[in-house]
Scaffold this active site. Structure first.
Site, PDB file in Angstrom:
ATOM      1  CE  LYS A  58      -2.490  -2.750  -0.453  1.00  0.00           C
ATOM      2  NZ  LYS A  58      -2.493  -4.227  -0.344  1.00  0.00           N
ATOM      3  N   GLY A 190      -4.353 -12.172 -10.281  1.00  0.00           N
ATOM      4  CA  GLY A 190      -5.139 -12.119  -9.042  1.00  0.00           C
ATOM      5  C   GLY A 190      -4.884 -10.793  -8.338  1.00  0.00           C
ATOM      6  CB  ILE A 192      -0.667 -10.488  -4.890  1.00  0.00           C
ATOM      7  CG1 ILE A 192      -1.217 -10.613  -3.454  1.00  0.00           C
ATOM      8  CG2 ILE A 192       0.820 -10.182  -4.875  1.00  0.00           C
ATOM      9  CD1 ILE A 192      -0.602 -11.720  -2.617  1.00  0.00           C
ATOM     10  CD  GLU A 211      -5.525 -15.919 -13.939  1.00  0.00           C
ATOM     11  OE1 GLU A 211      -4.920 -15.297 -13.072  1.00  0.00           O
ATOM     12  OE2 GLU A 211      -5.808 -17.136 -13.830  1.00  0.00           O
ATOM     13  CB  ALA A 276       1.684 -12.608  -8.519  1.00  0.00           C
ATOM     14  NE  ARG A 279       0.881 -14.941   1.300  1.00  0.00           N
ATOM     15  CZ  ARG A 279       2.186 -14.692   1.417  1.00  0.00           C
ATOM     16  NH1 ARG A 279       2.868 -14.204   0.410  1.00  0.00           N
ATOM     17  NH2 ARG A 279       2.823 -14.925   2.564  1.00  0.00           N
ATOM     18  CG  HIS A 451     -24.546  17.049  -0.972  1.00  0.00           C
ATOM     19  ND1 HIS A 451     -24.453  16.233  -2.078  1.00  0.00           N
ATOM     20  CD2 HIS A 451     -24.457  18.323  -1.408  1.00  0.00           C
ATOM     21  CE1 HIS A 451     -24.322  16.994  -3.154  1.00  0.00           C
ATOM     22  NE2 HIS A 451     -24.317  18.266  -2.780  1.00  0.00           N
TER      23      HIS A 451
END
Ligand code: FAD
Ligand code: AMP
Length: 478
Positions: A58, A190, A192, A211, A276, A279, A451
């Site tokens: 992040k 996916g 990640i 993919e 990736a 997991r 608002h």
């Protein structure tokens, strides 16, 4: 350090450290075994999430999103910046600083809660004894009233594409490049893969995601997934479905990726390859055979609804057990188990589990998708509202995406909420709460929303489920 504890936790990821803190809050003597050695070669708490997962990803998504905004969108807002440039080593250093502050924070919380950190590798023996092997090979055995296994997960490796230096990497390696690769192939589109692909695409890399499945984001409501696919394609993420990677070979500072699509066997040469592909639970070596704890063929520890294993007083939580591999899922299981150990009631509503993909726009959802409801033959209605009709989204200059709410036609209960758009991760909270409180769509429709806010889109989607949306014409419920 004591040899006997009320609770010993193995693993200090978001599942284990939260369990340890909650158990200590409830008056238990607690130790947590953690073996992690961080990038600076020091023992660290926090597990995957804090060290190489949720938080560092992040941090980089934030830096690169702002860079992208400054470069491409500031001028539209009337802000002239001149040439915008990027300092990747500084971005990585900022990410590392955030990680060390947060992992250091867990260490402080452990001290404040009098939790002993047993540095090393823990193994559950018989009779709730835990053997800890320190980093020099020294062994010591501790005993506990209760043991919580929170050993987490590790990236799945593909035999055909072995990791190699900083060229063929897993998700952890892709958080540490200090210069911008010209081209990157990501195996797996996916969550990640999409987040890491977005980071480097925003910095200018050519990114292709291969993919194997023929559906993009099969776990996401497909109206939202289609919107996401269109948007990501516009951003230059080259997502190829039905394409299975079969091998890789590093030549100098390039890597040749072999793959198979509908037209047959092909190859591409790129600067970097990110594996990736998901997991897997990391339970090998954590449980001695004499502990007699069942593990399935994927390494997941067998537990009941309360996360207790077949051995009374031994619990397992987080990525080590069934369910989505999400930090908040593990943390809430940690709280539940600590409270059960302390004699309190503990339960978890897995039906109200939030899910987020932190791309731009973000994708966030809770509950059932429309496809799942159709398959069940449920009597439901969908209400949608596009951010293009939101005053706040317009003011932000971020109008892509929509909110979709699914309601039970008879009871008006919320069955699911699906958001793609600005701050979807934060907006989702309202829907998770509605589901947790067993609330209705009428409850949302009755609630006054400030608002102008993005949350009005949620309000309008609720109204739209009943054909009453104000700011969109001809929006009939379906
Ligand atoms: P982990 O975090 O994996 O922690 C397990 C810990 O146990 C590790 O520190 C490990 O060293 C330790 N351990 C294992 N065995 C032993 C042993 N024998 N002795 C001592 N210690 C041991 N999830 C989200 O919810 N949101 C996100 O945004 C998100 N982003 C992610 C981004 C990336 C790039 C990745 C890789 C993952 C992301 N995840 C995210 C998933 C999230 O990180 C995991 O679901 C979460 O960390 C699982 O928590 P856990 O405590 O079960 O396990
Ligand atoms: P996730 O489980 O969300 O992390 O996504 C991992 C993705 O990788 C899944 O969608 C898998 O279908 C995909 N995947 C796994 N193996 C391969 C492969 N060899 N080639 C391409 N995609 C793969």
């Amino acid at each position: 350090m004591a040899d006997k504890y009320d609770v010993i936790v193995i693993g200090s990821g978001p599942a284990g450290y939260v369990a340890a803190i909650r158990a200590a809050q409830l008056g238990k003597s607690v130790a947590c075994v953690e073996k992690w050695i961080n990038k600076q070669n020091k023992p660290a708490l926090g597990g995957t999430c804090l060290n190489v997962g949720c938080i560092p990803s992040k941090a980089l998504l934030e830096s690169t999103e702002l860079y992208h905004e400054a470069k491409h969108n500031f001028a539209d807002l009337g802000i002239n910046t001149g040439e915008v440039s990027v300092d990747v080593p500084k971005m990585i250093a900022r990410k590392d600083k955030i990680v060390s502050e947060l992992t250091g924070g867990i260490e402080m919380l452990f001290k404040a809660n009098k939790i002993d950190w047993l540095v090393g590798t823990g193994k559950l023996l018989a009779e709730k004894n835990v053997e800890v092997t320190d980093h020099d090979g020294g062994k010591k055995t501790y005993t506990a009233g209760n043991v919580i296994l929170a050993s987490g997960s590790v990236p799945i490796e593909l035999g055909a594409t072995p990791l190699e230096g900083d060229i063929v990497v897993d998700s952890s390696g892709a958080l540490d490049w200090e210069s911008i690769p010209g081209s990157i192939c990501v195996i797996g589109a996916g969550i990640i893969g999409l987040e890491l692909g977005s980071v480097w695409r925003r910095l200018g890399s050519d990114v292709v995601l291969l993919e194997a499945l023929d559906t993009f984001l099969p776990m996401v409501d497909q109206q939202v997934a289609k919107d996401a696919a269109r948007t990501f394609a516009k951003q230059g993420l080259d997502i190829r479905l039905n394409t299975r990677v079969t091998g890789s070979k590093v030549n100098g500072n390039k890597v040749t990726v072999s793959y198979k699509d509908k037209d047959g066997d092909k190859e591409m040469v790129v600067d970097k390859l990110i594996v990736a592909v998901g997991r897997r639970s990391a339970t090998e070596g954590v449980i001695a055979p004499e502990a007699e704890i069942g593990v399935d063929e994927r390494g997941l520890i067998h537990v009941n609804d309360q996360c207790e294993t077949s051995v009374p007083g031994v619990y397992a939580i987080g990525d080590a057990v069934r369910g989505p591999m999400l930090a908040h899922k593990g943390s809430e299981e940690g709280v539940m188990v600590a409270e059960i150990i302390a004699g309190e009631h503990g339960s978890l509503n897995y039906d109200a589990m939030p899910n987020v993909i932190y791309t731009h726009p973000e994708v966030a959802w809770v509950g059932k998708t429309e496809e799942e409801l159709k398959a069940e033959g449920a009597d439901y209605q969908a209400g949608t509202f596009p951010f293009a009709a939101s005053g706040r989204a317009k003011a932000k200059g971020d109008t892509g995406g929509l909110v979709k709410i699914l309601r039970d036609k008879k009871t008006d209960r919320m069955l699911g909420a699906h958001i793609i758009g600005p701050s979807a991760s934060e907006l989702l909270g309202q829907s998770v709460l509605t589901m947790e409180f067993d609330g209705t769509i009428e409850d949302i429709a009755h609630t006054i929303h400030a608002h102008p806010t993005l949350s009005e889109a949620m309000h309008e989607a609720a109204l739209s489920a009943d054909g009453r949306a104000i700011h969109i014409a001809n929006r009939k419920p379906r």
